[in-house]
Write an enzyme that holds these catalytic residues in place. Structure first.
Site, PDB file in Angstrom:
ATOM      1  N   ASN A  11      -4.175   6.654 -19.455  1.00 16.66           N
ATOM      2  CA  ASN A  11      -3.148   5.615 -19.488  1.00 16.66           C
ATOM      3  C   ASN A  11      -2.975   4.915 -18.144  1.00 16.66           C
ATOM      4  O   ASN A  11      -2.285   3.891 -18.064  1.00 16.66           O
ATOM      5  CB  ASN A  11      -1.807   6.204 -19.926  1.00 16.66           C
ATOM      6  CG  ASN A  11      -1.346   7.327 -19.002  1.00 16.66           C
ATOM      7  OD1 ASN A  11      -2.137   8.220 -18.677  1.00 16.66           O
ATOM      8  ND2 ASN A  11      -0.094   7.291 -18.581  1.00 16.66           N
ATOM      9  N   ARG A  13      -4.070   2.912 -14.426  1.00 16.40           N
ATOM     10  CA  ARG A  13      -4.836   1.696 -14.156  1.00 16.40           C
ATOM     11  C   ARG A  13      -6.332   1.977 -14.178  1.00 16.40           C
ATOM     12  O   ARG A  13      -7.104   1.283 -14.840  1.00 16.40           O
ATOM     13  CB  ARG A  13      -4.423   1.106 -12.795  1.00 16.40           C
ATOM     14  CG  ARG A  13      -3.043   0.478 -12.785  1.00 16.40           C
ATOM     15  CD  ARG A  13      -2.750  -0.182 -11.444  1.00 16.40           C
ATOM     16  NE  ARG A  13      -2.747   0.790 -10.358  1.00 16.40           N
ATOM     17  CZ  ARG A  13      -1.692   1.490  -9.983  1.00 16.40           C
ATOM     18  NH1 ARG A  13      -0.549   1.337 -10.610  1.00 16.40           N
ATOM     19  NH2 ARG A  13      -1.759   2.339  -8.974  1.00 16.40           N
ATOM     20  N   THR A 101     -11.195  11.981  -7.973  1.00 15.35           N
ATOM     21  CA  THR A 101      -9.881  12.222  -7.362  1.00 15.35           C
ATOM     22  C   THR A 101     -10.012  12.265  -5.846  1.00 15.35           C
ATOM     23  O   THR A 101     -10.894  12.942  -5.314  1.00 15.35           O
ATOM     24  CB  THR A 101      -9.296  13.551  -7.874  1.00 15.35           C
ATOM     25  OG1 THR A 101      -9.158  13.482  -9.295  1.00 15.35           O
ATOM     26  CG2 THR A 101      -7.945  13.837  -7.245  1.00 15.35           C
ATOM     27  N   HIS A 157      -6.177  -1.334   0.729  1.00 17.32           N
ATOM     28  CA  HIS A 157      -6.001  -1.071  -0.704  1.00 17.32           C
ATOM     29  C   HIS A 157      -4.661  -1.619  -1.177  1.00 17.32           C
ATOM     30  O   HIS A 157      -3.817  -2.015  -0.374  1.00 17.32           O
ATOM     31  CB  HIS A 157      -6.069   0.431  -1.002  1.00 17.32           C
ATOM     32  CG  HIS A 157      -7.455   0.979  -1.037  1.00 17.32           C
ATOM     33  ND1 HIS A 157      -8.094   1.444   0.098  1.00 17.32           N
ATOM     34  CD2 HIS A 157      -8.342   1.127  -2.056  1.00 17.32           C
ATOM     35  CE1 HIS A 157      -9.307   1.874  -0.233  1.00 17.32           C
ATOM     36  NE2 HIS A 157      -9.488   1.690  -1.527  1.00 17.32           N
ATOM     37  N   LYS A 161      -1.525   2.726  -3.687  1.00 17.74           N
ATOM     38  CA  LYS A 161      -2.399   3.830  -3.276  1.00 17.74           C
ATOM     39  C   LYS A 161      -1.630   4.797  -2.378  1.00 17.74           C
ATOM     40  O   LYS A 161      -0.964   4.380  -1.423  1.00 17.74           O
ATOM     41  CB  LYS A 161      -3.646   3.314  -2.568  1.00 17.74           C
ATOM     42  CG  LYS A 161      -4.655   4.425  -2.265  1.00 17.74           C
ATOM     43  CD  LYS A 161      -5.992   3.862  -1.841  1.00 17.74           C
ATOM     44  CE  LYS A 161      -7.002   4.979  -1.556  1.00 17.74           C
ATOM     45  NZ  LYS A 161      -7.264   5.829  -2.737  1.00 17.74           N
TER      46      LYS A 161
END
Length: 268
Positions: A11, A13, A101, A157, A161
């Site tokens: 779910n 981004r 990750t 970014h 983030k």
């Protein structure tokens, strides 16, 4: 036979882009769209949330990931705690994982190494082809530019983030340190606000920008007196990372247990 791929954190981004990349790749089948056990999306058809999916995703609903989930490969770009919980289930089921990750500490990385003794794990801080080529280029520059070059790494970014510097920025710094035969942690500098001395050429400085919707920009600087080399990668879409992760998923499907990197997937 196409790889049956499950996407964790479906779910989010990045998760939604991974769903699209997996679904639209001709050699993969989207077999799972996994969300948290208390998510409001449980049972909701994926096509109602993620636009642009092919007809192959019709009938697939968001579900919780558990020991009953059936996939050939799992892709996980979630936060560290969630990823480690997924990793334990994957090891129990013998399912290969592709992990993007970032922000993992030493103990969490050790969990990946331990898991890779039982299942194949592809881990990368960045799955784009361009970044992985850049990792090679910065090593060449570090070796050829000489010991009097000032070396800095800049990254930018989006505002959401969490970790800083980014995992990719750290990967660039680590690649440079390896080429220079330095211990990265001994030469990494993250803050000069309290420094009262000139910088040393035996250090790698990091600087960070967070703002707006920047997908990802990374530059390695090698500055000499009279000239400066800048090696830059700019990502304009998360699809770049997602397509690399799907490529890794296809590659790792039938591999033996072990710890693999995107450099190996790309044969760099």
């Amino acid at each position: 036979m196409s790889a049956r791929v499950g996407v964790l954190g479906a779910n989010g981004r990045m998760g939604q882009v991974l769903l699209a990349a997996t679904n639209n790749d001709g050699d993969t089948q989207l077999a799972g769209a996994y969300v948290r056990a208390h998510s409001q999306l449980l049972g909701v058809n994926v096509n109602n949330v993620v636009k642009g999916l092919s007809e192959h995703a019709e009938g697939l609903a968001f579900s919780a990931f558990d020991e009953q989930s059936q996939c050939d490969v799992l892709i996980d770009f979630t936060l560290p705690a969630g990823m480690l919980a997924h990793l334990d289930i994957a090891v129990a089921k013998g399912t290969p994982m592709v992990i993007g990750t970032t922000g993992l500490d030493e103990q969490q990385m050790q969990r990946l190494y331990d898991a890779s003794e039982h299942i194949p794990v592809v881990f990368a801080r960045n799955f784009s082809v361009g970044i992985n080529l850049l990792l090679n280029l910065v090593q060449t520059a570090a070796q050829k530019m000489g010991d009097d070059a000032d070396i800095e790494v800049f990254e930018a970014h989006h505002r959401h983030k969490i970790d800083a510097p980014s995992g990719t920025a750290l990967a660039l710094g680590e690649a440079i340190a390896e080429a220079k035969q330095w211990q990265h942690d001994d030469v990494a500098v993250y803050d000069r606000s309290q420094s009262e001395q000139a910088k040393s050429q035996k250090e790698i400085g990091y600087s960070v920008l967070r703002g707006g919707d920047i997908v990802g920009e990374h530059t390695a600087y090698f500055a000499l007196m009279g000239e400066r080399l800048e090696l830059t990668h700019k990502a304009s879409s998360r699809m770049t990372f997602a397509q690399g992760a799907v490529r890794a998923a296809k590659w790792v499907q039938n591999k033996q247990p072990g710890f693999y990197t995107m450099q190996e997937v790309l044969e760099l």
